[in-house]
Structure formats: structure tokens, C-alpha cells
Design a protein around this motif. Structure first.
Motif, short mmCIF file in Angstrom:
data_model
loop_
_atom_site.label_atom_id
_atom_site.label_comp_id
_atom_site.label_asym_id
_atom_site.label_seq_id
_atom_site.Cartn_x
_atom_site.Cartn_y
_atom_site.Cartn_z
N PHE A 43 0.84 -1.21 0.00
CA PHE A 43 0.00 0.00 0.00
C PHE A 43 0.87 1.25 0.00
CE2 PHE A 43 -3.13 -3.11 0.96
CZ PHE A 43 -4.32 -2.59 0.49
N LEU A 44 2.05 1.12 -0.56
CA LEU A 44 2.99 2.24 -0.61
C LEU A 44 2.37 3.44 -1.34
CD1 LEU A 44 5.98 2.93 0.09
CD2 LEU A 44 6.55 2.28 -2.25
N GLY A 45 2.47 4.60 -0.72
CA GLY A 45 1.98 5.83 -1.36
C GLY A 45 0.49 6.06 -1.22
N ILE A 46 -0.22 5.18 -0.50
CA ILE A 46 -1.67 5.37 -0.36
C ILE A 46 -1.97 5.95 1.02
CG2 ILE A 46 -3.91 4.20 -0.35
CD1 ILE A 46 -2.63 2.15 -2.30
N ASP A 47 -2.54 7.13 1.03
CA ASP A 47 -2.77 7.85 2.29
C ASP A 47 -3.83 7.19 3.15
OD1 ASP A 47 -0.92 9.71 1.88
OD2 ASP A 47 -2.29 11.29 1.21
N ASN A 48 -4.93 6.81 2.50
CA ASN A 48 -6.04 6.26 3.29
C ASN A 48 -6.94 5.42 2.41
OD1 ASN A 48 -7.33 5.86 5.66
ND2 ASN A 48 -7.98 7.97 5.95
N VAL A 76 -0.04 -8.05 3.92
CA VAL A 76 -0.03 -6.61 3.60
C VAL A 76 1.32 -6.03 4.01
CG1 VAL A 76 -1.03 -4.37 4.22
CG2 VAL A 76 -2.53 -6.33 3.80
N ILE A 77 1.92 -5.27 3.12
CA ILE A 77 3.19 -4.62 3.46
C ILE A 77 3.13 -3.13 3.08
CG2 ILE A 77 4.58 -6.73 3.18
CD1 ILE A 77 5.50 -5.50 0.46
N GLN A 78 4.06 -2.39 3.59
CA GLN A 78 4.26 -0.97 3.26
C GLN A 78 2.95 -0.16 3.38
OE1 GLN A 78 5.92 -1.66 -0.64
NE2 GLN A 78 8.01 -1.44 0.12
N ALA A 79 2.25 -0.39 4.47
CA ALA A 79 1.02 0.38 4.71
C ALA A 79 1.31 1.44 5.76
CB ALA A 79 -0.09 -0.55 5.19
N ASN A 80 0.64 2.56 5.67
CA ASN A 80 0.79 3.53 6.76
C ASN A 80 -0.13 3.11 7.93
OD1 ASN A 80 -1.81 4.64 6.56
ND2 ASN A 80 -1.17 6.21 5.11
N ARG B 127 -8.27 13.31 6.28
CA ARG B 127 -8.66 11.96 5.87
C ARG B 127 -9.93 11.43 6.55
NH1 ARG B 127 -3.02 9.02 6.28
NH2 ARG B 127 -3.02 10.27 8.16
N VAL B 272 4.16 10.77 6.94
CA VAL B 272 3.57 9.43 6.81
C VAL B 272 4.66 8.40 6.56
CG1 VAL B 272 1.93 8.04 5.50
CG2 VAL B 272 1.50 10.47 5.84
N ASN B 273 4.63 7.35 7.38
CA ASN B 273 5.58 6.26 7.16
C ASN B 273 4.84 5.02 6.67
OD1 ASN B 273 7.84 7.66 8.17
ND2 ASN B 273 7.02 7.36 10.23
N PHE B 274 5.37 4.42 5.64
CA PHE B 274 4.74 3.21 5.09
C PHE B 274 5.51 1.98 5.58
CE2 PHE B 274 3.61 6.66 2.22
CZ PHE B 274 2.24 6.49 2.13
N GLU B 275 5.33 1.70 6.86
CA GLU B 275 6.17 0.64 7.44
C GLU B 275 5.37 -0.51 8.05
OE1 GLU B 275 8.34 2.97 10.23
OE2 GLU B 275 9.86 3.56 8.76
N GLU B 276 4.05 -0.38 8.05
CA GLU B 276 3.25 -1.41 8.74
C GLU B 276 3.10 -2.65 7.86
OE1 GLU B 276 1.01 -1.10 11.67
OE2 GLU B 276 2.12 0.66 12.31
N GLU B 277 3.08 -3.80 8.56
CA GLU B 277 2.85 -5.07 7.86
C GLU B 277 1.73 -5.83 8.57
OE1 GLU B 277 6.39 -7.35 7.44
OE2 GLU B 277 7.31 -5.89 6.08
N ILE B 278 0.98 -6.60 7.82
CA ILE B 278 -0.08 -7.42 8.45
C ILE B 278 0.01 -8.85 7.94
CG2 ILE B 278 -2.56 -7.70 8.85
CD1 ILE B 278 -2.93 -4.77 8.02
#
Lengths: 275, 280
Positions: A43-48, A76-80, B127, B272-278
């Protein structure tokens, strides 16, 4: 393999946008017969994203293939933080909801008609054991060759009908029961038919009966096929408000889907064991 | 000064907008609506009244049913006070149901203009508002069975932003009652409250899981916003963490949802950091 959500859709707000991602994942796993490791959904680059997007992307996959599919094939990776929280909340809530909903369904009855071939008799015994363990309430047809009053009564009292046809010698017996379930009792109905059996279905029944051929294809494909039939019928009730008790019909189709998925799991397990 | 308008059989936002512009330009004091004794016009008149009330301010408009004969009656809308609408380019948004990705894109452009250019909130994280907006907007598109819905957004000097969503479709309460026939809903307000519970859905599309209204509720509580849902014969108001459910004195065909959101509660934008994983 990494799938970048932004490459699949730019609509992160609606269920339709989410479904593009869901469909992509489903097709990739089923058609490519994807291996052991989960697909990494970035989800890189996706705000919401909205909960509706999660419905289309992930809950849709749970509906089609079950919770294990998501656990096995999706990461899921690279999510904010917000995106991750929306996904986690929606998926966890849905897992919990399904658990409770399925527990309630166990009081409902599934009528299962199996033909009298040797294969059918083996199925009957083993399915009985399996469904008992899984907590489903399956009622099997009486072990006879004619459609008896006892069978009719059992169909009337059940919520849904599933038939299994293993051989051309017995298709008439199962189809007669299916006909009764659909025409007389208006029950949701599904037939499993071995792939090399050629069915002779009456004209008036052709558009009303759903058939899944087993013994070819792969398990996930069949599961997808079953759930598409279930979803289609549910939507038909919802869109047309065909009866006054839409919710009960939707619940009955859900039950049929779960019962059928349990059976197809068994049928594929048997096939794998034979090989 | 008086203006007399024929209310069209099918209420559309275009009509409302023309009226709004006319009202602003004319410095009117009273408006009369021809109200033919016809159910659909009756309903449209109420929708119109409610929408105008929401758009033009919270105090200024009252409904007076001043005359009623067999063939004709009037709705009177009194002088508008404290009209607080953002500037002309983005004072309102009207969108037909989204059926394609291009239309979603158009909607996002409108929203982007509204949230980021026209309002002095460049440094705020908008948002939560965007999510509310889309969830409600999709409600109209997917559930109302109506071709048109309308949405008004206004922003006043007191940092209160107001959204009004409305459609003249089937209405949440009627839809819930038709779907859950095994449940007992003494009033439409009960049905609205039921619809707001998590995972309650009439599953209009396979993607509907009953999260929309509950998400709305959670955000309303989290951001101390106010919510009013008017639908069929009932109304539910959520304000200060309290829920009030009551019956309407009239029947509102369709659903009207109004949200008053205090922008002071929005957080500042963060890195904003895009670092979370699930792993499920």
C-alpha cells in the motif's frame, strides 16, 4: 511477489475499487496456481482507504475462499498506520462475525442426497463422519433406490439441498429429489456431479439447478465456482425482493455455500488420496 | 420581495442550486412554493425544505404550512439568517452516482478542491472527513435505488463544516424492514438505529458488509461531531455521545444525513511512514 495496489487501481474509496485488487489476487492465486508463499500486497503511497475498499479487496476473498486463504496467500506490506488499522479492524471484525454467524447456522439442516453406487456408499459413510465432526447438521437420503415418502419429508424439513452424482446409473434418482426440492419446496439446491457423467436434465429444471463438476480442475477454482453461485443467488433475492423473507433466503444460500464448500473439500481430498 | 417556484416532480440538485443562486442575488424575504396535492411533490417539497434549512444555516429557516386547499397549498420559507457558505467555486458539490473509475476520479478532484484549496485547512489531516464523505456517498449510490442523490457541503467562519447527503430513494428504514422481516421494528427510528450497528447489511452488492454506517458512527463519536439521520418516518440524532431517536411528523421518502463537524478536532498533518505489515 509484491503487488502494488496503486498499479491495480486508483480508487481507494469504494468497494468496486477494492474488488479490482481482490479479483487480481484471486485470479493470480487460482489461475497461476500460486505456490507456498503469501503474495505481498503493498500500500505504498496510499494515504487512506475506506472500509468499503477493504470489503472489496479482502473480505470478498474471505467470502470466496475462506479465512485460511487470506492467511496463506495474502500479506499486507508498506502500509501507513491508518491504512493498516482500517484493514486490521475490518478483517478481524469480519472473522469474528463469521464465527458467530456460522455457529448459528449449525442448527439449520442440509439435506444431502447421494447415489447408491459403491463410490456413493463410501462417500455417504465418510461424509457422515466428517460433517458430524465439523458440526454441520447434514441429513442424508435413505439408503434406497426409489424416492420415498421418508426422503420427501426430510427434504421438506431441511433448509437446503445438495446432491452428489457419481455415476450415470443413478442420476435419475438424485435428479428426481432435486426436482422435488426446487419445484415443490423452493429450497436452494446444488448438485455435485462427477466430471465424466453426462446428465439428462429435464428442460424445466435446466435453468434452476446449479451443477459443480468434480474430479477435474483445482480445489480453489471449484470453491470460487460454488461461492459465485451462492453470491449470485443471494443478490438475486436482494435485488428482486423475490419473497417477503429475503434475509432467510440469503441465510439459506449462505448455508448451502458452507455445506457445499465442506463437501468439495472432502471430494478433492479423496481425489488427492487416490492419486 | 416574493419568489414563486413550481417544484418539479423530480427534485434535482440543479433546481436547488438555481434556487439558491436566485435567492442570494434577489435579497428575497419570502419564498412560496406551489405545492400540488400530489405525494411525490409533497415529498420533494419536504426534501427541498430540509436541504435548504441545512445549507442556509441552522436557525434561519422555519417551515410554515400556511395554506392548504384541495388543489393547492404552500410551503413558506422565512428569511434566511447567517448564511454561511464557502466561496462560489466550491460551495457545493453535486454528483450523480458513480459508476466508473473516471467518475470516482472526478469526485476526488471536487473533493480535493474543496478540502485543500478552498478551506483554510491545508495543514490539517482531512482523511477522516474524506472517509465519511465517501462512505455516505456510496450509500446513496448503492443502496437508495434512486438515480440521483445530492450532497451539500458548507463551511462557516466558526470552523464548523456541514455535510448534507440526501436521496429520494427507498430509505434506510424501509430497506432494513423489508430485508429483516424476522425482526420487529416498532418505529422507523428503531430500524435506523439497527442499521447503524456494526455488520448489519442488506447486502445490496456483494461488497456491502454493513460497516458504512457504523464507521460513520465511530467517526462521529471520535471527532465529537453531530449527526442527524432523517429517513422515512424516523429520525436519529447523535450529539455529545448521546443518541436521540424519535418519530417525524411527516414522511420523508428517502434518507437525509446531516453531519456537523468541528474542524478544530482534526489533527495536524504528520509525516507518513509506510512501514506497517499485516499477517492475517
Amino acid at each position: 511477489m509484491i503487488i502494488y495496489t496503486k498499479d491495480i487501481t486508483q480508487d481507494f474509496w469504494t468497494g468496486t475499487g477494492g474488488a479490482k485488487l481482490g479479483d487480481f489476487i484471486a485470479d493470480y492465486v487460482v489461475k497461476q496456481q500460486y505456490g507456498e508463499y503469501p503474495l505481498q500486497i503493498s500500500f505504498l503511497g496510499i494515504d487512506n482507504i475506506t472500509p468499503s475498499f477493504v470489503n472489496g479487496a479482502f473480505l470478498y476473498l474471505i467470502d470466496l475462499f475462506g479465512q485460511d486463504f487470506l492467511r496463506k496467500y495474502v500479506k499486507v506490506i508498506q502500509a501507513n498506520k491508518e491504512v493498516a488499522q482500517t484493514i486490521r479492524n475490518s478483517v478481524q471484525t469480519y472473522f469474528e462475525y463469521q464465527k458467530n454467524f456460522f455457529a448459528q447456522l449449525k442448527i439449520n439442516h442440509i439435506y444431502c442426497a447421494i447415489d447408491g453406487s459403491n463410490e456413493g456408499k463410501t462417500f455417504r459413510f465418510e461424509l457422515y463422519e466428517m460433517t458430524k465432526k465439523q458440526g454441520f447438521s447434514f441429513h442424508f437420503n435413505p439408503d434406497d433406490t426409489t424416492f420415498s415418502l421418508v426422503a420427501k419429508e426430510k427434504i421438506t424439513k431441511s433448509d437446503v439441498f445438495i446432491g452428489i452424482i457419481t455415476s450415470n446409473f443413478f442420476d435419475g434418482y438424485i435428479l428426481e429429489q432435486a426436482n422435488y426440492a426446487i419445484q415443490e419446496c423452493q429450497k436452494p439446491c446444488l448438485l455435485f456431479c462427477k466430471h465424466d457423467v453426462r446428465l439428462n436434465i429435464k428442460k424445466e429444471l435446466r435453468n434452476k439447478i446449479h451443477i459443480i463438476y468434480y474430479g477435474q480442475g483445482n480445489y480453489l477454482e471449484k470453491r470460487q465456482e460454488i461461492n459465485k453461485i451462492v453470491q449470485m443467488n443471494k443478490q438475486e433475492y436482494i435485488a428482486n425482493q423475490k419473497t417477503t423473507n429475503t434475509n432467510q433466503n440469503v441465510v439459506a444460500w449462505t448455508l448451502l455455500g458452507l455445506g457445499a464448500v465442506a463437501l468439495i473439500g472432502y471430494l478433492f481430498q479423496e481425489e488427492t488420496a487416490e492419486k | 420581495m416574493e419568489i414563486t417556484k413550481n417544484i418539479p416532480l423530480k427534485l434535482e440538485a440543479k433546481f436547488l442550486m438555481e434556487l439558491y443562486i436566485q435567492l442570494q442575488e434577489s435579497g428575497y424575504t419570502e419564498i412560496y412554493f406551489d405545492w400540488i396535492n400530489n405525494h411525490s411533490v409533497d415529498v420533494n417539497a419536504i426534501a427541498l425544505y430540509l436541504s435548504l434549512k441545512q445549507v442556509f444555516g441552522f436557525k434561519g429557516i422555519t417551515l410554515k404550512h400556511i395554506n392548504h386547499t384541495e388543489n393547492q397549498s404552500y410551503l413558506r420559507i422565512e428569511k434566511v439568517i447567517n448564511c454561511s457558505i464557502a466561496d462560489n467555486d466550491c460551495k457545493d458539490i453535486y454528483i450523480t452516482p458513480v459508476r466508473s473509475e473516471e467518475e470516482v476520479e472526478m469526485l476526488k478532484i471536487y473533493l480535493s478542491r474543496f478540502f485543500h484549496l478552498c478551506l483554510p485547512i491545508q495543514n490539517l489531516d482531512t482523511r477522516p472527513l474524506e472517509i465519511l464523505f465517501f462512505e455516505l456517498f456510496m450509500n446513496i449510490c448503492q443502496h437508495s435505488f434512486d438515480d440521483n442523490g445530492f450532497v451539500f457541503v458548507s463551511y462557516g467562519e466558526n470552523r464548523l463544516m456541514q455535510f448534507v447527503f440526501s436521496d429520494l430513494g427507498i430509505g434506510i428504514a424501509q430497506k432494513i424492514k423489508a430485508f429483516f422481516t424476522n425482526k420487529d421494528f416498532p418505529t422507523d427510528a428503531h430500524a435506523i438505529e439497527y442499521a447503524m450497528q456494526d455488520l448489519v447489511s442488506t447486502q445490496t452488492t456483494t461488497h456491502n458488509k454493513g460497516r458504512g454506517l457504523n464507521t460513520l458512527y465511530s467517526n462521529i463519536v471520535a471527532y465529537k461531531a453531530e449527526l442527524e439521520i432523517i429517513c422515512n418516518g424516523g429520525r436519529v440524532i447523535i450529539s455529545d455521545n448521546r443518541t436521540i431517536a424519535d418519530n417525524l411528523a411527516y414522511f420523508y421518502q428517502g434518507t437525509l444525513i446531516s453531519i456537523t463537524f468541528d474542524m478544530s478536532y482534526l489533527k495536524a498533518k504528520e509525516q507518513v511512514n509506510f512501514e506497517e505489515e499485516i499477517d492475517f
